[in-house]
Design a protein around this motif. Structure first.
Motif, PDB file in Angstrom:
ATOM      1  N   ASP A 212       0.996  -1.017  -0.003  1.00 39.25           N
ATOM      2  CA  ASP A 212       0.047  -0.042   0.085  1.00 39.25           C
ATOM      3  C   ASP A 212       0.909   1.271  -0.189  1.00 39.25           C
ATOM      4  OD1 ASP A 212      -3.229   0.403   0.655  1.00 39.25           O
ATOM      5  OD2 ASP A 212      -2.188   2.236   1.014  1.00 39.25           O
ATOM      6  N   ILE A 213       0.419   2.390  -0.344  1.00 40.20           N
ATOM      7  CA  ILE A 213       0.993   3.748  -0.316  1.00 40.20           C
ATOM      8  C   ILE A 213       0.909   4.352   1.111  1.00 40.20           C
ATOM      9  CG2 ILE A 213       0.919   3.847  -2.631  1.00 40.20           C
ATOM     10  CD1 ILE A 213      -1.343   6.089  -2.237  1.00 40.20           C
ATOM     11  N   LEU A 218      -0.382  -0.030   6.345  1.00 35.65           N
ATOM     12  CA  LEU A 218       0.529  -1.226   6.300  1.00 35.65           C
ATOM     13  C   LEU A 218       0.665  -1.675   7.710  1.00 35.65           C
ATOM     14  CD1 LEU A 218       3.062   0.102   3.948  1.00 35.65           C
ATOM     15  CD2 LEU A 218       1.387  -1.879   3.288  1.00 35.65           C
ATOM     16  N   ALA A 219       0.458  -0.743   8.868  1.00 30.16           N
ATOM     17  CA  ALA A 219       0.421  -1.006  10.232  1.00 30.16           C
ATOM     18  C   ALA A 219      -0.598  -1.790  10.448  1.00 30.16           C
ATOM     19  CB  ALA A 219       0.536   0.317  10.941  1.00 30.16           C
ATOM     20  N   THR A 220      -1.952  -1.549  10.261  1.00 28.52           N
ATOM     21  CA  THR A 220      -3.115  -2.327  10.407  1.00 28.52           C
ATOM     22  C   THR A 220      -3.127  -3.669   9.664  1.00 28.52           C
ATOM     23  OG1 THR A 220      -4.491  -0.410  10.587  1.00 28.52           O
ATOM     24  CG2 THR A 220      -5.411  -2.372  10.029  1.00 28.52           C
ATOM     25  N   ALA A 221      -2.510  -3.851   8.295  1.00 28.99           N
ATOM     26  CA  ALA A 221      -2.178  -5.218   7.717  1.00 28.99           C
ATOM     27  C   ALA A 221      -1.407  -6.016   8.472  1.00 28.99           C
ATOM     28  CB  ALA A 221      -1.640  -4.753   6.409  1.00 28.99           C
ATOM     29  N   GLU A 222      -0.322  -5.493   9.103  1.00 31.12           N
ATOM     30  CA  GLU A 222       0.451  -6.330  10.018  1.00 31.12           C
ATOM     31  C   GLU A 222      -0.056  -7.023  11.265  1.00 31.12           C
ATOM     32  OE1 GLU A 222       5.054  -5.394   9.952  1.00 31.12           O
ATOM     33  OE2 GLU A 222       3.842  -3.586  10.524  1.00 31.12           O
ATOM     34  N   LYS A 223      -1.150  -6.409  11.580  1.00 32.51           N
ATOM     35  CA  LYS A 223      -2.119  -6.457  12.816  1.00 32.51           C
ATOM     36  C   LYS A 223      -2.829  -7.689  12.315  1.00 32.51           C
ATOM     37  CE  LYS A 223      -1.796  -2.219  15.247  1.00 32.51           C
ATOM     38  NZ  LYS A 223      -2.819  -1.121  15.653  1.00 32.51           N
ATOM     39  N   ILE A 224      -3.275  -7.503  11.182  1.00 32.55           N
ATOM     40  CA  ILE A 224      -4.316  -8.576  10.723  1.00 32.55           C
ATOM     41  C   ILE A 224      -3.796 -10.096  10.079  1.00 32.55           C
ATOM     42  CG2 ILE A 224      -6.164  -9.137   8.719  1.00 32.55           C
ATOM     43  CD1 ILE A 224      -7.075  -6.850  10.542  1.00 32.55           C
ATOM     44  N   GLY A 225      -2.460  -9.990   9.944  1.00 27.07           N
ATOM     45  CA  GLY A 225      -1.728 -11.045   9.469  1.00 27.07           C
ATOM     46  C   GLY A 225      -0.669 -10.934   8.476  1.00 27.07           C
ATOM     47  N   ALA A 226      -0.428  -9.824   8.063  1.00 30.45           N
ATOM     48  CA  ALA A 226       0.734  -9.758   7.099  1.00 30.45           C
ATOM     49  C   ALA A 226       2.177  -9.824   7.798  1.00 30.45           C
ATOM     50  CB  ALA A 226       0.930  -8.381   6.487  1.00 30.45           C
ATOM     51  N   THR A 227       3.051 -10.795   7.112  1.00 32.96           N
ATOM     52  CA  THR A 227       4.379 -10.994   7.539  1.00 32.96           C
ATOM     53  C   THR A 227       5.442 -10.205   6.960  1.00 32.96           C
ATOM     54  OG1 THR A 227       4.765 -12.472   5.810  1.00 32.96           O
ATOM     55  CG2 THR A 227       3.811 -13.557   7.757  1.00 32.96           C
ATOM     56  N   HIS A 228       4.986  -9.381   5.973  1.00 37.54           N
ATOM     57  CA  HIS A 228       5.731  -8.387   5.476  1.00 37.54           C
ATOM     58  C   HIS A 228       5.066  -7.345   4.826  1.00 37.54           C
ATOM     59  CE1 HIS A 228       8.315 -11.952   5.175  1.00 37.54           C
ATOM     60  NE2 HIS A 228       9.442 -11.331   5.306  1.00 37.54           N
ATOM     61  N   THR A 229       5.682  -5.855   4.854  1.00 36.85           N
ATOM     62  CA  THR A 229       4.938  -4.860   4.269  1.00 36.85           C
ATOM     63  C   THR A 229       5.738  -4.169   3.245  1.00 36.85           C
ATOM     64  OG1 THR A 229       5.750  -3.379   5.982  1.00 36.85           O
ATOM     65  CG2 THR A 229       3.636  -4.391   6.052  1.00 36.85           C
ATOM     66  N   VAL A 230       5.305  -3.681   2.030  1.00 43.47           N
ATOM     67  CA  VAL A 230       5.827  -2.914   0.975  1.00 43.47           C
ATOM     68  C   VAL A 230       5.145  -1.470   0.930  1.00 43.47           C
ATOM     69  CG1 VAL A 230       6.574  -2.571  -1.340  1.00 43.47           C
ATOM     70  CG2 VAL A 230       6.601  -5.016  -0.054  1.00 43.47           C
ATOM     71  N   ASN A 231       5.768  -0.352   0.933  1.00 38.75           N
ATOM     72  CA  ASN A 231       5.063   0.935   0.664  1.00 38.75           C
ATOM     73  C   ASN A 231       5.627   1.196  -0.661  1.00 38.75           C
ATOM     74  OD1 ASN A 231       4.656   3.632   0.623  1.00 38.75           O
ATOM     75  ND2 ASN A 231       4.821   3.951   2.702  1.00 38.75           N
ATOM     76  N   SER A 232       4.498   1.109  -1.588  1.00 39.69           N
ATOM     77  CA  SER A 232       4.812   1.203  -3.048  1.00 39.69           C
ATOM     78  C   SER A 232       4.720   2.668  -3.613  1.00 39.69           C
ATOM     79  CB  SER A 232       3.673   0.527  -3.741  1.00 39.69           C
ATOM     80  OG  SER A 232       2.475   1.091  -3.199  1.00 39.69           O
ATOM     81  N   SER A 233       4.771   3.705  -2.461  1.00 40.20           N
ATOM     82  CA  SER A 233       5.053   5.249  -2.703  1.00 40.20           C
ATOM     83  C   SER A 233       6.567   5.474  -2.735  1.00 40.20           C
ATOM     84  CB  SER A 233       4.428   5.861  -1.675  1.00 40.20           C
ATOM     85  OG  SER A 233       4.864   6.019  -0.564  1.00 40.20           O
ATOM     86  N   THR A 234       7.567   4.547  -2.163  1.00 40.40           N
ATOM     87  CA  THR A 234       8.847   4.600  -1.923  1.00 40.40           C
ATOM     88  C   THR A 234       9.741   3.490  -2.602  1.00 40.40           C
ATOM     89  OG1 THR A 234       8.732   3.523   0.232  1.00 40.40           O
ATOM     90  CG2 THR A 234       8.676   6.241  -0.076  1.00 40.40           C
ATOM     91  N   ALA A 235       8.856   2.547  -2.946  1.00 42.47           N
ATOM     92  CA  ALA A 235       9.448   1.180  -3.505  1.00 42.47           C
ATOM     93  C   ALA A 235       8.810   0.568  -4.564  1.00 42.47           C
ATOM     94  CB  ALA A 235       9.901   0.121  -2.354  1.00 42.47           C
ATOM     95  N   PRO A 237       6.964  -1.969  -6.048  1.00 40.70           N
ATOM     96  CA  PRO A 237       6.197  -3.260  -5.498  1.00 40.70           C
ATOM     97  C   PRO A 237       6.602  -4.807  -6.218  1.00 40.70           C
ATOM     98  CG  PRO A 237       4.757  -1.805  -6.616  1.00 40.70           C
ATOM     99  CD  PRO A 237       5.899  -1.155  -6.722  1.00 40.70           C
ATOM    100  N   ILE A 238       6.841  -4.467  -7.531  1.00 44.46           N
ATOM    101  CA  ILE A 238       7.178  -5.859  -8.457  1.00 44.46           C
ATOM    102  C   ILE A 238       8.410  -6.439  -7.758  1.00 44.46           C
ATOM    103  CG2 ILE A 238       7.823  -6.773 -10.563  1.00 44.46           C
ATOM    104  CD1 ILE A 238       5.480  -4.478 -11.692  1.00 44.46           C
ATOM    105  N   GLU A 239       9.463  -5.465  -7.878  1.00 47.66           N
ATOM    106  CA  GLU A 239      10.648  -5.861  -7.433  1.00 47.66           C
ATOM    107  C   GLU A 239      10.780  -6.224  -5.907  1.00 47.66           C
ATOM    108  OE1 GLU A 239      13.386  -6.540  -9.328  1.00 47.66           O
ATOM    109  OE2 GLU A 239      11.985  -5.977 -11.009  1.00 47.66           O
ATOM    110  N   ALA A 240       9.995  -5.490  -4.864  1.00 51.13           N
ATOM    111  CA  ALA A 240      10.088  -5.798  -3.680  1.00 51.13           C
ATOM    112  C   ALA A 240       9.289  -7.362  -3.371  1.00 51.13           C
ATOM    113  CB  ALA A 240       9.349  -4.819  -2.854  1.00 51.13           C
ATOM    114  N   ILE A 241       8.511  -7.422  -4.005  1.00 50.29           N
ATOM    115  CA  ILE A 241       7.688  -8.820  -3.656  1.00 50.29           C
ATOM    116  C   ILE A 241       8.636  -9.903  -4.439  1.00 50.29           C
ATOM    117  CG2 ILE A 241       5.841 -10.162  -4.622  1.00 50.29           C
ATOM    118  CD1 ILE A 241       3.970  -7.699  -4.394  1.00 50.29           C
ATOM    119  N   ARG A 242       8.988  -9.785  -5.644  1.00 48.30           N
ATOM    120  CA  ARG A 242      10.207 -10.729  -5.870  1.00 48.30           C
ATOM    121  C   ARG A 242      11.343 -11.021  -4.701  1.00 48.30           C
ATOM    122  NH1 ARG A 242      10.562  -8.889 -12.255  1.00 48.30           N
ATOM    123  NH2 ARG A 242       8.684  -9.871 -13.065  1.00 48.30           N
ATOM    124  N   GLU A 243      12.010  -9.715  -4.702  1.00 39.66           N
ATOM    125  CA  GLU A 243      12.876 -10.037  -3.534  1.00 39.66           C
ATOM    126  C   GLU A 243      12.464 -10.911  -2.201  1.00 39.66           C
ATOM    127  OE1 GLU A 243      15.420  -6.780  -1.238  1.00 39.66           O
ATOM    128  OE2 GLU A 243      15.394  -6.208  -3.051  1.00 39.66           O
TER     129      GLU A 243
END
Length: 362
Positions: A212-213, A218-235, A237-243
């Motif tokens: 998300d941007i 993203l903080a809420t997503a972590e509480k729901i169950g995300a193991t990793h987050t990507v801020n797509s306003s600064t990274a 997202p395709i490369e980050a997900i692949r990494e």
């Protein structure tokens, strides 16, 4: 005897909603009147207000609801007065080609009430949002739109299964068929995206990447169950997900925004033979262009998720049971409770990203 109740009406395109007196008729054959106890403020209601669904104004908004059946019409046997129900917009017909093939979650002829609710002031017929119209003290629906669930559960959380939470969980489990050990990326962490994260967690995904941007989301997503987050306003997202997936991409990527740009990100962020699930709702003017060779060469599946491909009679009680067992925290999706007069302000807070879900309590 017909009843007069208060309800939230969208009078015209992009006009502020207002609380009006509406007339709810007695239920006819196959219909039910439901006393609404709670109704979530969903982005689809905002689409109705903005003209993104149709121009059949005035609309009676609200569709993500739970309440108690007050009366039923002739021939209704599955629900009775006093039943606690979640309302749904997939009242399967049992007769269309999808139903006859044993795929009722794709029903092409879902039922709505035959009669119309009307404005008390001038008798104009109201078009209920998704055939429900639950920003109202009472509403008229097809009886098949009522799904009985455990009455001990709070209406504020039960009603969320009526749309957004079911759409997201179903996108992961039913459409994406996420299973144990999978890697999953979810692009867009509003209510539906976070529900997809919760669904991936329920299914046993090993890696759940939230994109998300908005850092708050993203903080809420972590509480729901995300193991990793990507801020797509600064990274990227395709490369980050692949990494985060060993250079390969995610097994399942769920697009919960509904835009061509984010769909392309989902398409290229999946592994070879991976799955893309579109659950975000696009607007009519949007188009998508992809190199056909890439579509062919990457293999896998490109799917759209309608209502999380759910069957309400099967899925709603199951998810309520998971909630009561402590395995699915539906309460985490409720940011605030409001009254009918605050729906317009709730739309503004939703648009600003300040809430996950506002819930109207009646």
């Amino acid at each position: 005897m017909a009843q007069e109740v208060r309800g939230v009406v969208a009078p015209g395109k992009n006009e502020p909603v207002r609380v009006e007196t509406i007339v709810v008729p007695d239920p006819g054959p196959g219909e039910a009147v439901v006393q609404v106890q709670a109704c979530g403020v969903c982005h689809t209601d905002l689409h109705y207000k903005q003209g993104g669904i149709s121009d059949d104004y005035p609309f009676l908004l609200g569709h993500e609801a739970a309440g108690v059946v007050e009366a039923v019409g002739a021939g209704v046997t599955d629900v009775a007065p006093g039943d606690f129900v979640v309302l749904n917009w997939r009242a399967v017909c049992g007769q269309c080609r999808a139903c006859k093939r044993g795929r009722p979650w794709y029903c092409f002829d879902t039922h709505n009430a035959e009669q119309k609710m009307t404005l008390a002031s001038d008798g104009r017929e109201l078009e209920p949002a998704l055939g429900i119209g639950a920003f109202a003290e009472k509403t008229l629906v097809a009886a098949g739109q009522c799904t009985k669930v455990d009455p001990s559960v709070s209406p504020a959380v039960a009603g969320l299964l009526g749309c957004g939470v079911m759409a997201g969980i179903g996108a992961a489990i039913n459409t994406g068929q996420v299973t144990r050990g999978d890697s999953v990326a979810v692009i867009g962490c509003g209510g539906v995206g976070d529900a997809a994260i919760a669904g991936a967690r329920l299914a046993g995904a090993a890696r759940i990447i939230a994109v998300d941007i908005d850092t708050r989301k993203l903080a809420t997503a972590e509480k729901i169950g995300a193991t990793h987050t990507v801020n797509s306003s600064t990274a990227d997202p395709i490369e980050a997900i692949r990494e985060l997936t060993g250079g390969f991409g995610a097994d399942v990527v769920i697009e919960a925004v509904g835009r061509p740009e984010t769909y392309k990100q989902a398409f290229y962020a999946r592994d070879l033979a991976g799955t893309v699930v579109l659950v975000g709702v696009p607007t009519p003017e949007m188009t998508l262009e992809l190199p056909l060779l890439d579509v062919f060469g990457r293999g896998g599946s490109l799917k759209s998720s309608w209502y999380g491909d759910c069957l309400p009679s099967r899925d709603f009680p199951m998810l309520i049971d998971l909630h009561t067992q402590g395995r699915l925290d539906l309460g985490a999706f409720v940011t605030e409770t409001i009254n009918l007069d605050e729906v317009e302000k709730a739309f503004e807070r939703m648009h600003a990203g300040d809430v996950l879900r506002s819930v109207v309590m009646l």
